[in-house]
Design an enzyme around this catalytic site. Structure first.
Site, PDB file in Angstrom:
ATOM      1  N   SER A 137       0.855  -1.178   0.000  1.00  0.00           N
ATOM      2  CA  SER A 137       0.000   0.000   0.000  1.00  0.00           C
ATOM      3  C   SER A 137       0.896   1.236   0.000  1.00  0.00           C
ATOM      4  O   SER A 137       1.903   1.286  -0.702  1.00  0.00           O
ATOM      5  CB  SER A 137      -0.944  -0.032   1.202  1.00  0.00           C
ATOM      6  N   TYR A 151      -4.333   8.350  -6.705  1.00  0.00           N
ATOM      7  CA  TYR A 151      -3.435   7.279  -6.263  1.00  0.00           C
ATOM      8  C   TYR A 151      -3.829   6.803  -4.861  1.00  0.00           C
ATOM      9  O   TYR A 151      -3.944   5.596  -4.602  1.00  0.00           O
ATOM     10  CB  TYR A 151      -1.997   7.780  -6.269  1.00  0.00           C
ATOM     11  N   LYS A 155      -5.235   3.007  -3.093  1.00  0.00           N
ATOM     12  CA  LYS A 155      -4.653   2.352  -1.928  1.00  0.00           C
ATOM     13  C   LYS A 155      -5.670   2.232  -0.791  1.00  0.00           C
ATOM     14  O   LYS A 155      -5.710   1.211  -0.085  1.00  0.00           O
ATOM     15  CB  LYS A 155      -3.409   3.115  -1.465  1.00  0.00           C
TER      16      LYS A 155
END
Length: 284
Positions: A137, A151, A155
């Protein structure tokens, strides 16, 4: 040294994935290192890994055939003991500026790609009642930064199902580890690496989005980053229970890096504020 195991590492052709493959090989493991495109013109890294006993294989987690390819690798190598979902990339740009086709593409790799490989190894791991699944992660899933919202979303999404996965597969003897590295000295945010930069529209030409994007490409960011090899050494040690991690109880999450502590404290303060609203959420 931990007993030798078969590792499958996605996104191993560069950066954190390459360093992890090298470190795992030096720890005595058998490593299947996945690359997305063709064999590179510069084969120095390719040759270095092979000299250590690494096995290169083509696997693009964004392709629909990734699950079937992983199942074929399981059959070929007699099982996968450790799956490391490292393949992924970043998009730098404001939420408003990032085109939706790029949003779909990054989710297909960073989120759905990890599901494809996990579905590929789980039947064998369940049958053998052993195995470790490692999802890489980011500290951006602890404390997201401007310009990295999309982004961070990939995650956050991955972390959501990983928490559930841990609960679902514990009865089969399968371990799940969620690694949250902070700033690391790789090509993460570089356009020469895997990062994608979206040109800021006029409202974002100046301000926090532009400042963050510029900082991620600056020497100052590189200087403040943790060494990639040091980060992967901690990951391999956490999986093997060796070195710094010997005797330590590592749960689901493994935050790593110089800057990660500040993000953890920031998130802790956020939840402390939520706890102070008990008279609101507890009023039903």
């Amino acid at each position: 040294m931990a007993p030798s195991q078969v590792w499958l590492i996605t996104g191993a052709s560069r950066g954190l994935g390459f360093d992890m493959a090298k470190t795992a090989l030096k720890a005595g493991h058998k490593v299947i290192a996945c690359y997305r495109n063709r064999k590179p013109d510069d084969t120095s890294k390719w040759d270095e890994l092979e000299a250590l006993g690494g096995i290169w294989t083509n696997l693009d987690v964004s392709n629909e055939d990734a699950e079937a390819k992983v199942k074929a690798l399981v059959a070929e190598h007699g099982g996968i003991d450790v799956l490391v979902n490292n393949a992924g990339y970043a998009i730098l740009g404001s939420i408003e500026d990032v085109p939706l086709d790029k949003v779909h593409a990054i989710f297909n790799t960073n989120f759905i790609g990890t599901l494809r490989t996990i579905k590929g190894v789980l039947p064998s791991m369940r049958e053998r009642k052993t195995g470790t699944i490692v999802n890489i992660s980011s500290s951006n899933a602890i404390s997201p930064a401007p310009a990295l919202g999309i982004y961070a979303a990939t995650k956050f999404a991955m972390e959501g199902y990983t928490e559930t996965l841990q609960m679902e597969v514990a009865a089969f003897g399968i371990r799940v580890l969620l690694v949250e590295p902070g700033a690391t000295a790789t090509e993460f945010a570089s356009e020469t690496g895997t990062g994608i930069r979206v040109d800021p529209s006029e409202p974002y030409q100046e301000g926090i989005v532009r400042q963050t994007s510029d900082y991620l490409a600056s020497p100052q960011y590189a200087a403040s980053s943790s060494d990639s090899l040091a980060v992967v050494e901690r990951i391999v040690e956490a999986i093997d229970g060796t070195g710094v991690m010997a005797g330590k109880e590592i749960g689901l999450r493994l935050p790593l890096g110089k800057d990660t502590g500040a993000g953890i404290e920031k998130r802790a303060a956020l939840f402390a504020d939520l706890a102070n609203l008990k008279d609101v959420w507890g009023s039903f």
